[in-house]
Write a protein that holds these residues in place. Structure first.
Motif, PDB file in Angstrom:
ATOM      1  N   ILE A 159      28.138  86.301  38.541  1.00  0.00           N
ATOM      2  CA  ILE A 159      27.173  87.583  38.437  1.00  0.00           C
ATOM      3  C   ILE A 159      27.088  87.912  37.221  1.00  0.00           C
ATOM      4  O   ILE A 159      27.680  87.894  36.352  1.00  0.00           O
TER       5      ILE A 159
ATOM      6  N   ARG B 224      23.964  91.122  35.151  1.00  0.00           N
ATOM      7  CA  ARG B 224      22.563  91.703  35.113  1.00  0.00           C
ATOM      8  C   ARG B 224      22.283  91.921  36.557  1.00  0.00           C
ATOM      9  O   ARG B 224      22.981  92.736  37.280  1.00  0.00           O
ATOM     10  N   TRP B 225      21.131  91.128  37.012  1.00  0.00           N
ATOM     11  CA  TRP B 225      20.772  91.561  38.336  1.00  0.00           C
ATOM     12  C   TRP B 225      20.871  89.927  39.067  1.00  0.00           C
ATOM     13  O   TRP B 225      20.105  89.937  40.303  1.00  0.00           O
ATOM     14  N   THR B 226      21.609  89.140  38.406  1.00  0.00           N
ATOM     15  CA  THR B 226      21.544  87.758  39.037  1.00  0.00           C
ATOM     16  C   THR B 226      23.035  87.368  39.482  1.00  0.00           C
ATOM     17  O   THR B 226      23.785  87.638  38.772  1.00  0.00           O
TER      18      THR B 226
ATOM     19  N   GLN C 163      25.099  84.027  41.720  1.00  0.00           N
ATOM     20  CA  GLN C 163      25.207  82.467  42.012  1.00  0.00           C
ATOM     21  C   GLN C 163      26.377  82.254  42.787  1.00  0.00           C
ATOM     22  O   GLN C 163      27.298  82.870  42.658  1.00  0.00           O
TER      23      GLN C 163
ATOM     24  N   LEU D 175      25.422  94.156  43.362  1.00  0.00           N
ATOM     25  CA  LEU D 175      25.234  92.766  43.344  1.00  0.00           C
ATOM     26  C   LEU D 175      26.628  92.050  43.662  1.00  0.00           C
ATOM     27  O   LEU D 175      26.698  91.011  44.282  1.00  0.00           O
TER      28      LEU D 175
ATOM     29  N   ILE E  81      21.165  80.792  44.237  1.00  0.00           N
ATOM     30  CA  ILE E  81      20.927  81.851  43.146  1.00  0.00           C
ATOM     31  C   ILE E  81      20.111  82.747  43.951  1.00  0.00           C
ATOM     32  O   ILE E  81      18.934  82.883  44.366  1.00  0.00           O
ATOM     33  N   TYR E  82      20.557  84.174  43.548  1.00  0.00           N
ATOM     34  CA  TYR E  82      20.056  85.334  44.107  1.00  0.00           C
ATOM     35  C   TYR E  82      19.375  86.109  42.801  1.00  0.00           C
ATOM     36  O   TYR E  82      20.389  86.571  41.906  1.00  0.00           O
ATOM     37  N   ASP E  83      18.104  86.411  42.917  1.00  0.00           N
ATOM     38  CA  ASP E  83      17.428  87.260  42.068  1.00  0.00           C
ATOM     39  C   ASP E  83      17.503  88.757  42.560  1.00  0.00           C
ATOM     40  O   ASP E  83      16.451  88.864  43.343  1.00  0.00           O
TER      41      ASP E  83
ATOM     42  N   GLU F 148      14.638  87.452  45.543  1.00  0.00           N
ATOM     43  CA  GLU F 148      14.538  86.218  46.142  1.00  0.00           C
ATOM     44  C   GLU F 148      15.558  85.367  45.902  1.00  0.00           C
ATOM     45  O   GLU F 148      16.549  85.738  45.144  1.00  0.00           O
ATOM     46  N   THR F 149      15.580  84.461  46.847  1.00  0.00           N
ATOM     47  CA  THR F 149      16.724  83.379  46.693  1.00  0.00           C
ATOM     48  C   THR F 149      16.407  82.020  46.594  1.00  0.00           C
ATOM     49  O   THR F 149      15.041  81.874  46.949  1.00  0.00           O
TER      50      THR F 149
END
Length: 244
Positions: A153, A155-157, A159, A192, A221-223, A228-229
Motif C-alpha cells: 500500500i 497513499r491511496w493505492t 495491491q 486502506l 490493484i485497488y485505487d 476502482e479495481t
C-alpha cells in the motif's frame, strides 16, 4: 477430528458456506500461516486469519508499537506503545480465538534466516514495506516451495498478488527501484491498510480451502480515490533473477 459445540457456534457462518463447510473449516484448523510484518497489512490479516480459525499463525516482526502505527494498525492499542509488536499481537489474537496457536517471532527476516523462518509453515503472507525483505521472502518461498500472498500500500493505492513458483514476485519487481517509497515517506490513508490486509487474508483462506479462483499469477490493484479495481496478469520472466 470433530468440532466442539463452541467451535460449531464460532464458525457457523463458515460451516454453512458451500465453498468451506466442515471440510474447509477442518483444513483451516490444520493450516499454518506465517505473516512477515505485523504492521499495516499484517495486523488486519492476522485478525481475520485468527477469526477464521487458522490453526497456527506465525508473526515475524522486530519492531515495537509506536504511536504513529495506531492510525492504521488496528491490532494494537495505546496501551501497547513500546511493546514488541509480536508480543502485543499474540496477546490480542489469543483473546480473539483461543483455538489458534500464535508464534511470536521478534526478529528481522533476512536472506540468512528467511528459509528457516518460512519452512515450518504452509503459506506465507508478506506485508513488509521494504524491497530487500520482500526479495528475501520471495527467494525463501521459492526455495521451500511455499505459496506467497503479497500485499503493498501507499497513499491511496493498494495491491495484492499470489505467487506460487513461476511467476514469482521478482518477475513483477526484478530490482529494487532507485527511489523506493514507503508509507513513512509518502503517507497512507489508514483504512486502506484494512482493505488490503483483509484481501490478503481472504486470498489465504481461499488457498487453504480450495475455494474460487485465487490471484495466483495475477495482481489486483485497488485505487481507493477512484473507488476502482483492476486485475492484471503477471507473466513469468525468463530472465528473472529469482526464478528464471
Amino acid at each position: 477430528m470433530s468440532f466442539s459445540d463452541e467451535e460449531v457456534d464460532r464458525y457457523a457462518r463458515h460451516l454453512v458456506l458451500r465453498e468451506i463447510g466442515g471440510a474447509g473449516q477442518q483444513a483451516l484448523r490444520a493450516a499454518s500461516v506465517v505473516i512477515v510484518g505485523a504492521g499495516g497489512l499484517g495486523a488486519p490479516a492476522a485478525l481475520y486469519l485468527a477469526a477464521a480459525g487458522v490453526g497456527k499463525i506465525g508473526l515475524v516482526d522486530p519492531d515495537t508499537v509506536a504511536l504513529s502505527n495506531l492510525q492504521r494498525q488496528i491490532l494494537y492499542s495505546s496501551a501497547d506503545i513500546d511493546r514488541p509488536k509480536v508480543e502485543a499481537a499474540a496477546e490480542r489474537l489469543a483473546g480473539l480465538n483461543t483455538h489458534v496457536a500464535v508464534e511470536p517471532i521478534a526478529t528481522r527476516l533476512t536472506p540468512d534466516n528467511a528459509a528457516a523462518l518460512i519452512r515450518p509453515y504452509d503459506l506465507v503472507l508478506d506485508g513488509t514495506d521494504d524491497f530487500a525483505t520482500r526479495f528475501a521472502v520471495n527467494a525463501a518461498c521459492l526455495a521451500c516451495a511455499k505459496p506467497l500472498v503479497s500485499g503493498a500500500i501507499g497513499r491511496w493505492t493498494g495491491q495484492v498478488g499470489v505467487f506460487s513458483g513461476q511467476p514469482c514476485y521478482r518477475c513483477l519487481v526484478p530490482e529494487i527501484p532507485p527511489e523506493a517509497e514507503t508509507c513513512a515517506t509518502v503517507g497512507v490513508v489508514g483504512a486502506l491498510a484494512g482493505v488490503v490486509g483483509a484481501m490478503m487474508a481472504l486470498e489465504a483462506i481461499k488457498l487453504i480451502v480450495g475455494a474460487g479462483d485465487s490471484l495466483t499469477g495475477r495482481l489486483l490493484i485497488y485505487d481507493a480515490l477512484a473507488a476502482e479495481t483492476r486485475t492484471v496478469r503477471v507473466g513469468a520472466d525468463p530472465a528473472c533473477p529469482a526464478c528464471g
